[in-house]
Scaffold this motif. Structure first.
Motif, PDB file in Angstrom:
ATOM      1  N   LYS A 295     -70.771 -18.603  43.699  1.00  0.00           N
ATOM      2  CA  LYS A 295     -69.694 -17.616  43.721  1.00  0.00           C
ATOM      3  C   LYS A 295     -69.611 -16.905  45.065  1.00  0.00           C
ATOM      4  CE  LYS A 295     -68.528 -17.881  39.276  1.00  0.00           C
ATOM      5  NZ  LYS A 295     -67.185 -18.317  38.828  1.00  0.00           N
ATOM      6  N   TRP A 296     -68.408 -16.359  45.308  1.00  0.00           N
ATOM      7  CA  TRP A 296     -68.207 -15.448  46.429  1.00  0.00           C
ATOM      8  C   TRP A 296     -68.367 -14.020  45.915  1.00  0.00           C
ATOM      9  CZ3 TRP A 296     -67.837 -16.049  51.565  1.00  0.00           C
ATOM     10  CH2 TRP A 296     -67.561 -17.318  52.076  1.00  0.00           C
ATOM     11  N   PHE A 297     -69.191 -13.243  46.600  1.00  0.00           N
ATOM     12  CA  PHE A 297     -69.381 -11.828  46.290  1.00  0.00           C
ATOM     13  C   PHE A 297     -68.626 -11.020  47.346  1.00  0.00           C
ATOM     14  CE2 PHE A 297     -72.854 -14.132  44.496  1.00  0.00           C
ATOM     15  CZ  PHE A 297     -73.300 -13.423  43.382  1.00  0.00           C
ATOM     16  N   ASP A 298     -67.872 -10.019  46.915  1.00  0.00           N
ATOM     17  CA  ASP A 298     -67.149  -9.179  47.859  1.00  0.00           C
ATOM     18  C   ASP A 298     -66.990  -7.778  47.281  1.00  0.00           C
ATOM     19  OD1 ASP A 298     -65.115  -9.409  45.937  1.00  0.00           O
ATOM     20  OD2 ASP A 298     -64.150 -11.061  47.012  1.00  0.00           O
ATOM     21  N   GLN A 299     -66.231  -6.947  47.987  1.00  0.00           N
ATOM     22  CA  GLN A 299     -66.070  -5.561  47.559  1.00  0.00           C
ATOM     23  C   GLN A 299     -65.413  -5.462  46.181  1.00  0.00           C
ATOM     24  OE1 GLN A 299     -67.236  -3.056  49.624  1.00  0.00           O
ATOM     25  NE2 GLN A 299     -66.967  -1.654  47.901  1.00  0.00           N
ATOM     26  N   LYS A 300     -64.511  -6.389  45.900  1.00  0.00           N
ATOM     27  CA  LYS A 300     -63.812  -6.373  44.617  1.00  0.00           C
ATOM     28  C   LYS A 300     -64.702  -6.839  43.476  1.00  0.00           C
ATOM     29  CE  LYS A 300     -59.562  -7.983  42.387  1.00  0.00           C
ATOM     30  NZ  LYS A 300     -58.329  -8.803  42.551  1.00  0.00           N
ATOM     31  N   VAL A 301     -65.478  -7.890  43.740  1.00  0.00           N
ATOM     32  CA  VAL A 301     -66.409  -8.422  42.722  1.00  0.00           C
ATOM     33  C   VAL A 301     -67.797  -8.523  43.363  1.00  0.00           C
ATOM     34  CG1 VAL A 301     -66.877 -10.247  41.060  1.00  0.00           C
ATOM     35  CG2 VAL A 301     -64.515  -9.776  41.748  1.00  0.00           C
ATOM     36  N   PRO A 302     -68.580  -7.430  43.334  1.00  0.00           N
ATOM     37  CA  PRO A 302     -69.893  -7.428  43.991  1.00  0.00           C
ATOM     38  C   PRO A 302     -71.002  -8.040  43.140  1.00  0.00           C
ATOM     39  CG  PRO A 302     -69.447  -5.277  43.078  1.00  0.00           C
ATOM     40  CD  PRO A 302     -68.218  -6.098  42.810  1.00  0.00           C
ATOM     41  N   GLY A 303     -70.694  -8.397  41.889  1.00  0.00           N
ATOM     42  CA  GLY A 303     -71.734  -8.934  41.024  1.00  0.00           C
ATOM     43  C   GLY A 303     -71.203 -10.029  40.113  1.00  0.00           C
ATOM     44  N   TRP A 304     -72.053 -11.022  39.867  1.00  0.00           N
ATOM     45  CA  TRP A 304     -71.695 -12.121  38.974  1.00  0.00           C
ATOM     46  C   TRP A 304     -72.830 -12.364  37.994  1.00  0.00           C
ATOM     47  CZ3 TRP A 304     -66.971 -14.342  38.660  1.00  0.00           C
ATOM     48  CH2 TRP A 304     -66.104 -14.199  39.743  1.00  0.00           C
ATOM     49  N   GLY A 305     -72.486 -12.867  36.820  1.00  0.00           N
ATOM     50  CA  GLY A 305     -73.486 -13.174  35.811  1.00  0.00           C
ATOM     51  C   GLY A 305     -72.812 -13.492  34.498  1.00  0.00           C
ATOM     52  N   LEU A 306     -73.478 -13.159  33.394  1.00  0.00           N
ATOM     53  CA  LEU A 306     -72.928 -13.413  32.070  1.00  0.00           C
ATOM     54  C   LEU A 306     -73.042 -12.169  31.201  1.00  0.00           C
ATOM     55  CD1 LEU A 306     -74.045 -16.959  30.819  1.00  0.00           C
ATOM     56  CD2 LEU A 306     -71.753 -16.183  31.409  1.00  0.00           C
ATOM     57  N   SER A 307     -71.914 -11.783  30.602  1.00  0.00           N
ATOM     58  CA  SER A 307     -71.944 -10.678  29.639  1.00  0.00           C
ATOM     59  C   SER A 307     -72.684 -11.112  28.378  1.00  0.00           C
ATOM     60  CB  SER A 307     -70.520 -10.230  29.289  1.00  0.00           C
ATOM     61  OG  SER A 307     -69.860  -9.729  30.422  1.00  0.00           O
ATOM     62  N   ALA A 308     -72.432 -12.355  27.954  1.00  0.00           N
ATOM     63  CA  ALA A 308     -73.082 -12.881  26.753  1.00  0.00           C
ATOM     64  C   ALA A 308     -74.234 -13.793  27.163  1.00  0.00           C
ATOM     65  CB  ALA A 308     -72.071 -13.634  25.889  1.00  0.00           C
ATOM     66  N   MET A 309     -75.188 -13.240  27.877  1.00  0.00           N
ATOM     67  CA  MET A 309     -76.301 -14.032  28.397  1.00  0.00           C
ATOM     68  C   MET A 309     -77.227 -14.511  27.286  1.00  0.00           C
ATOM     69  SD  MET A 309     -77.635 -15.229  31.199  1.00  0.00           S
ATOM     70  CE  MET A 309     -79.169 -15.885  31.854  1.00  0.00           C
ATOM     71  N   LEU A 310     -77.632 -13.597  26.405  1.00  0.00           N
ATOM     72  CA  LEU A 310     -78.567 -13.968  25.339  1.00  0.00           C
ATOM     73  C   LEU A 310     -78.318 -13.093  24.120  1.00  0.00           C
ATOM     74  CD1 LEU A 310     -81.088 -15.634  24.508  1.00  0.00           C
ATOM     75  CD2 LEU A 310     -82.476 -13.744  25.373  1.00  0.00           C
TER      76      LEU A 310
END
Length: 330
Positions: free
Chosen positions: A95-110
């Motif tokens: 993924k690209w991380f930037d000011q608009k989207v500074p974080g990536w992952g999963l809301s429904a991880m486990l």
């Protein structure tokens, strides 16, 4: 508790049950690829994912970065299942991380039901273990820390210790530059240290197709992946008796990471499975030995008891056979 080795960061959350009232928790900052990161978790879910544990990789201090910054990274987040017979929960992406989207992952991880399951393997002694693997592919804007500012350490590759937390690897090796006073050798497009030449040559001789689909072109990333592969091989060369179940879990995570780069390592998968089977045979054998030893102890005690009883019966028989004296009769 946090530990970092190369581009791997481990976050061990102790007393996890006490954090259930916390809406959000975060790890300490860690530095990979000249960029500062942190892990962010939501014990009761993020946004509408109330029945899940949510996990994200986030650029640390992103609000303080200058306008226009962007960072392209490939990452793997894993909630480690500490039971070697069960699978960890992983999320891998680029993924690209930037000011608009500074974080990536999963809301429904486990799912929380799996996380808190008594024998689920994720929570052991109220500790949750999370591993992050990060490869920075491209940076637009300034790095948080320049290579020249990274502390230089004299270190060793992985040995029989945990893949994540018990090895210290020189930051120079990760960045693809040789330590002071050491020259580099190029083998099949990979820069390796003199001490690594023989094993790398042997790998390519026995597995000539290992890097045919290897994707990274950046020399720093190529060297980082090769060092990671060598560390994994060195770990798997240990005697199964010296490897803990946690070592095998870490090795499985590392293998997934190495495969994601494009290395063809089906032979390593087979070796890991063989080691896992040997480990199981060893544990089964140890349990059987203990059972037999306890049974033998019981038999020895019973034999001693029977021998004692036998001597008593013999004494009775001898007494019964004895002739009566005149005094006994008259």
């Amino acid at each position: 508790m946090e530990n970092q080795v190369d581009n791997r960061f481990t976050w061990v959350i102790k007393n996890f049950s006490s954090l259930q009232t916390s809406r959000v928790i975060s790890s300490d900052q860690f530095l990979i690829g000249g960029c500062k990161w942190r892990l962010v978790g939501y014990p009761e879910g993020y946004n509408k994912s109330h029945d899940y544990f949510s996990l994200f990789l986030q650029v640390a201090d992103y609000t303080k970065l200058p306008p226009g910054w962007r960072r392209h990274a490939r990452y793997l987040l894993a909630i480690v299942n500490q039971n070697p017979d069960k699978s960890s929960k992983r999320n891998e992406s680029s993924k690209w991380f930037d000011q608009k989207v500074p974080g990536w992952g999963l809301s429904a991880m486990l799912p929380l039901t799996k996380l808190h399951a008594k024998d689920g393997g994720f929570l052991v002694n109220d500790e949750l273990k999370i591993v992050a693997l990060v490869n920075v592919l491209e940076v637009i804007g300034k790095l948080d820390v320049l290579d020249s500012e990274v502390p230089q350490e004299t270190t060793q590759p992985l040995k029989k210790k945990k893949l994540v937390e018990d090895s210290e690897e020189s930051s120079n090796l990760v960045n693809g530059t040789p330590p002071v006073n050491e020259t580099m050798n190029v083998i099949n497009g990979f820069q390796v240290l003199p001490s690594q030449v023989d094993i790398v040559r042997r790998i390519f001789e026995k597995h000539p197709d290992i890097a045919l689909e290897f994707r990274p072109k950046n020399p720093h990333l190529r060297n980082a992946y090769m060092n990671f592969l060598l560390s994994l091989i060195e770990t798997l060369c240990q005697s199964p008796g010296k490897l803990t179940n946690e070592d095998l879990v870490e090795a499985d995570n590392a293998l997934t990471y190495v495969k994601a780069s494009g290395f063809k390592v089906d032979w390593l998968e087979k070796k890991l499975e063989e080691i896992r089977e040997k480990k199981e045979d060893e544990e089964t054998g140890q349990t059987r030995i203990q059972e037999l030893e306890e049974g033998l102890k019981d038999l020895k005690e019973k034999r001693l008891e029977m021998e004692t009883q036998l001597e008593k019966e013999k004494a009775k028989v001898l007494a019964a056979r004895a002739s009566l004296t005149l005094d006994d009769v008259v």
